[in-house]
Design an enzyme around this catalytic site. Sequence first.
Site, PDB file in Angstrom:
ATOM      1  N   HIS A   1       7.181  -0.063  -0.973  1.00 18.06           N
ATOM      2  CA  HIS A   1       7.608  -0.815   0.214  1.00 18.06           C
ATOM      3  C   HIS A   1       8.842  -0.199   0.842  1.00 18.06           C
ATOM      4  O   HIS A   1       8.981  -0.137   2.060  1.00 18.06           O
ATOM      5  CB  HIS A   1       7.935  -2.267  -0.182  1.00 18.06           C
ATOM      6  CG  HIS A   1       6.949  -3.231   0.367  1.00 18.06           C
ATOM      7  ND1 HIS A   1       6.529  -4.330  -0.340  1.00 18.06           N
ATOM      8  CD2 HIS A   1       6.299  -3.273   1.546  1.00 18.06           C
ATOM      9  CE1 HIS A   1       5.669  -5.003   0.389  1.00 18.06           C
ATOM     10  NE2 HIS A   1       5.511  -4.379   1.540  1.00 18.06           N
TER      11      HIS A   1
ATOM     12  N   CYS B   1     -11.132  10.137   4.488  1.00 18.95           N
ATOM     13  CA  CYS B   1     -10.012   9.194   4.543  1.00 18.95           C
ATOM     14  C   CYS B   1      -8.982   9.425   3.443  1.00 18.95           C
ATOM     15  O   CYS B   1      -8.089   8.610   3.264  1.00 18.95           O
ATOM     16  CB  CYS B   1     -10.516   7.751   4.509  1.00 18.95           C
ATOM     17  SG  CYS B   1     -11.409   7.340   3.006  1.00 18.95           S
TER      18      CYS B   1
END
Length: 530
Positions: free
Chosen positions: A182, A490
Amino acid sequence: MPAPLSFAGTPASVGYAEGPLFSLDRSAGAYVAKGSEKGERAALEAALAGASARLESLIGEAADDAAEMLEFQLAMLQDEALTGPAFAAIEEGAQADDAWGACLEDEIAGYETAEDGYFRARAADLKDIRDQVLHHLTPHGAAALPAGAIAFGDDMAPTRFLEIDWSQGGGIALSAGSAASHVAMLARARGVPMVVGLGVGLETNGDPVLLDGENGRLVLDPSDQEREAFRARSAAFAERRASAEGYLGRPAATACGTAVRVMVNIADPSEVDRIDASHCDGVGLMRTEFLFGGARGLPEEETQYEAYRRVLSWAGDRPVTIRTVDAGGDKPVSGLTQAESNPFLGLRGVRLSLARPDVFRVQIRALLRAGAHGSLKVMLPMVSVPEEVARARALFAEEAARLEAEGVAHAVPPLGIMVEVPSVAVMPESFLDAAFFSIGSNDLTQYVMAAARDNASVAALSAASQPAVLRLIAELARFAAARGMPLSLCGDAGGDPTIIPLLLKAGLRELSVAPAQLALAKAAIATTAL
Ligand code: PEP
Ligand code: MG
């Protein structure tokens, strides 16, 4: 022998910073035992309240993305499922600090070693919550870092990042940490250069250092020559970035005009709030593991439905490819995965979903309902044999029939597969029932090269630029073009400007990249002669 002055790590947020090196650590005082169960309980209650109040005030000042993360932390802090065991330990005679630390240790341990963002992010959030409460239980020294400093530490809590004023520059150098945490996400969003995994302990006394967040280097006590070379790289980077931004608003095409579709990879639905949908061709991969992490247990149908719907409504007519949960391997999920001796080769991805139809059916229902709100595609991870696709499709059909009978709006999405296990890459003709293929180059590379994706000592082997991997990708592209099978990629290689030309030359025309890589990826495509 003189100490080494230049250290290599992993780039987590690109950019260059020059400044004094300071430690992130705060000097902690000792906990003072309260001498009674009642006293310990009151101390923990006060610390929880103090940490909550501090989070509430940070939420008031934070931008949307950070506020959402802080709200998540606040909800965790107020969740009795998380705090209950600490109070139970106090009842059994533990001190408040030991009880709280031990109660969070188990939660954290499961996620700490995970490679992927959503799980590292959860581990970092839990550590952050642990430390915030401990901080309120013990007296601490001053926290301020001078403006423009390079902050050094083992890891960094997101709330610590938010306390620091980055307006004067500065950067982050971590001996551990993760590029997918984060705090790395916040650093990228704020343009704060960051390098993780330096693997060293350093004396931090304010000496000038150079932090290269593009190549992942920290240089202590630089010579004039090093400083000059650093400034030249920094200026060149600023120029490249500024000119790459110019590509964002245009459809991607090579130097010879070949069109390339570029989509984004996301996890938490809030990520789309920071992306202009017109800058990409949709979502090529929405990882759903983030929904399954944390202390809240397995997610309910409604929670999942809301998350998927939010992304579909952001995308409008653009396609959104949502991947069914890829738990297992390096992504443990409590209540779902089990300890295995070799988890990368174990019960992960669609194998685990099929082994737990009770959990899989909930996700399928949420996806079917979300499918009524946009251009949804669903993708199965870790497919190895055609039967897995057939069994998953049968479950989609059964749940669709149930929703129909219940009169609930839904739509059956095209069902595609990730090509990340060599058995699929070698025999794609066995998977023609799939609606599309998407190459998961991270896993495909680790399985083709027998080199773990999370082991830095074999990083050179676990690279999608290895000729064996590129040959498989080129063969897949030829097969897909001949059979009319939609094909994209991806994995992280799709956003790497040094690998993009190789992928385009292998025949790929559709890539899905991290949002932060969108501009540089489009620029790399535009400069490829093809
Ligand atoms: C991959 O393996 O390339 C991929 C995109 O999936 P993940 O990184 O989530 O395993
Ligand atoms: Mg994968």
